[in-house]
Design an enzyme around this catalytic site. Structure first.
Site, PDB file in Angstrom:
ATOM      1  N   LYS A   1      37.630  33.545  48.928  1.00 51.42           N
ATOM      2  CA  LYS A   1      37.058  32.731  47.700  1.00 51.42           C
ATOM      3  C   LYS A   1      37.398  31.152  47.889  1.00 51.42           C
ATOM      4  O   LYS A   1      38.262  30.929  48.727  1.00 51.42           O
ATOM      5  CB  LYS A   1      38.168  33.273  46.486  1.00 51.42           C
ATOM      6  CG  LYS A   1      37.724  32.769  45.165  1.00 51.42           C
ATOM      7  CD  LYS A   1      38.667  33.636  44.037  1.00 51.42           C
ATOM      8  CE  LYS A   1      38.644  33.194  42.665  1.00 51.42           C
ATOM      9  NZ  LYS A   1      39.183  33.676  41.716  1.00 51.42           N
TER      10      LYS A   1
ATOM     11  N   SER B   1      33.409  36.757  42.712  1.00 47.13           N
ATOM     12  CA  SER B   1      32.686  36.615  43.954  1.00 47.13           C
ATOM     13  C   SER B   1      33.273  37.926  44.850  1.00 47.13           C
ATOM     14  O   SER B   1      33.940  37.855  45.858  1.00 47.13           O
ATOM     15  CB  SER B   1      33.040  35.496  44.782  1.00 47.13           C
ATOM     16  OG  SER B   1      34.348  35.033  44.750  1.00 47.13           O
TER      17      SER B   1
ATOM     18  N   SER C   1      40.605  37.965  37.824  1.00 49.60           N
ATOM     19  CA  SER C   1      39.790  37.517  38.568  1.00 49.60           C
ATOM     20  C   SER C   1      39.473  38.343  39.715  1.00 49.60           C
ATOM     21  O   SER C   1      38.605  38.239  40.520  1.00 49.60           O
ATOM     22  CB  SER C   1      39.763  35.985  39.061  1.00 49.60           C
ATOM     23  OG  SER C   1      39.463  35.188  38.011  1.00 49.60           O
TER      24      SER C   1
END
Length: 429
Positions: free
Chosen positions: A39, A116, A131
């Site tokens: 990330k 992501s 996340s």
């Protein structure tokens, strides 16, 4: 920039980081042959850490060293293929980025990816408010939020240090555990796995829009088949938390309770979420408030309001928020013991559609953060486990274990998942 069509738009930038020479020639290393992405919150020497925002990238220099978590994965034989898109300043769980594009959810292209997570066999990310767990659920893969402090956050741009963790994704539980072997620095993760209890939080599953027989039903039948019916327990987690975490009373006014009930929420867990977000705002402002007010960066819609609210807020009751953290950790430690497991939905339903309007999304977010705050505030470890497809969309369940029991949890997930797969296949026929 990477070719978005080739990688579902997951990559900010593609480059290759090879394992050190001493590692690359040893096929017995735990991560030999794997590729991974990081990330854009991790420092990689020679590259700017962009934090999801072009103004941040413009006003910061290239990193002079690489984050230890990234170095650990390289040292154990894996190869990095680049950096992935992230939410701006890590202040969202949707995965939509107006500047760099939104990665395509490989399971449902019209839905948000949650972050992501879809660009590589393994991805190393961060989980502050959700996340890692959220994109894992939305994209139908495994994701772990480790115990707070278990993996070094050195070389990682902070969001809110009381909650920041370095987590990772994988497409199967064996790879998830192999990465854990590296990042957690455990000499052996193959100890016997026999949970003393698997506590199903019935009220949490009632927050989910997925039918009860589809998520907790599959988990319960799998646990009973592998470990026996006596291992499964049931609890109303909201009542337990309300009773054992007295500092939450500060955040449970009558007005809040009424509002939560309108959103079909659990008052004590909604209060837990409030305490978590207040402390996050406080720490985010301390970390980045000066930069935001000086640079006045261009943020995407929704995020701009949230970030500026944090920066301009006068956050009070911080010590009470810290008391909530301590009380919750003690309460859940007493509930689970060393080898107990808490089962909850990862999120309250399938991934929302892209560009869902804010009003519609708010109720979902409220329920989501009630669930995500359990491990977030306690600092416990949590793994999101894919449970196949329901009505053409991915669904998942989460298992939570005591702080420091990451190895136990990863072993349990690996041992349990073959049975879970059998149950999922039986349901989906």
């Amino acid at each position: 920039m990477a070719n978005a069509a080739e990688d579902n738009g997951a990559f900010m930038e593609k480059f290759v980081l090879e394992p050190p020479p001493s590692s690359s020639s040893h096929p017995q290393l735990p991560l030999h042959g794997l590729t991974f992405a990081v990330k854009d919150i991790f420092d990689v020497a020679g590259y700017v850490t962009g934090f999801g925002n072009p103004d941040w990238a413009r006003t910061h220099s290239a990193a002079t060293s690489t984050a230890p978590a990234v170095l650990d994965v390289l040292k154990d034989g894996a190869k990095s293929n680049g950096k992935t898109v992230m939410d701006e300043m890590a202040y969202s769980i949707n995965g939509e980025n107006i500047h760099y594009g939104t990665p395509v959810n490989p399971c449902a292209a019209e839905r948000v990816p949650g972050g992501s997570s879809s660009g590589s066999a393994v991805a190393v990310g961060t989980d502050t408010g959700g996340s890692v767990r959220v994109p894992a659920s939305y994209c139908g893969i495994f994701g772990i939020r480790p115990s707070h402090g278990a993996v070094s956050t050195s070389g990682v741009t902070p969001m809110a240090q009381s909650f920041d963790t370095v987590g990772w994704f994988a497409r199967d539980p064996m790879i998830l555990k192999r990465v854990g072997h590296t990042l957690l620095h455990f000499p052996d993760l193959d100890a016997a796995v026999i949970p003393t209890q698997v506590i199903v939080a019935d009220d949490c599953f009632e927050l989910s829009s997925i039918p009860q027989d589809r998520i907790p039903g599959i988990l319960v039948s799998s646990v009973e088949k592998l470990y026996g019916a006596n291992v499964v327990k049931h609890a109303i987690l909201g009542d337990y938390v309300q009773d054992k975490v007295p500092s939450l009373g500060h955040f449970m006014s009558k007005e809040t309770k009424t509002k939560d009930q309108e959103h079909n929420n659990i008052p004590s867990l909604a209060a837990l979420s409030t305490a978590m977000r207040l402390l996050q705002k406080h720490e985010f402002k301390n970390n980045h408030g000066e930069w935001v007010t000086t640079v006045k960066p261009d943020f995407g819609p929704g995020l701009a309001e949230r970030i500026w609210e944090a920066v301009e807020s006068t956050v009070e009751h911080i010590e009470i928020c810290r008391s909530v953290k301590s009380e919750l950790r003690d309460a859940l430690s007493a509930l689970l013991g060393d080898t107990g497991i808490l089962a909850i939905p990862t999120v309250p339903g399938p991934p929302p559609k892209l560009q869902t309007d804010a009003t519609t999304l708010e109720g979902f977010r409220a329920r989501a953060f009630s669930l995500l705050s359990i491990a977030g505030v306690s600092g416990f470890c949590q793994v999101s486990i894919p449970l196949g497809i329901h009505e053409d969309l991915p669904v998942s369940v989460s298992l939570i274990a005591k702080h420091g029991q990451d190895g136990f949890l990863l072993n349990l997930v690996q041992n349990l998942y073959r049975t879970i797969e059998e149950q999922v296949q039986a349901v989906q026929k």
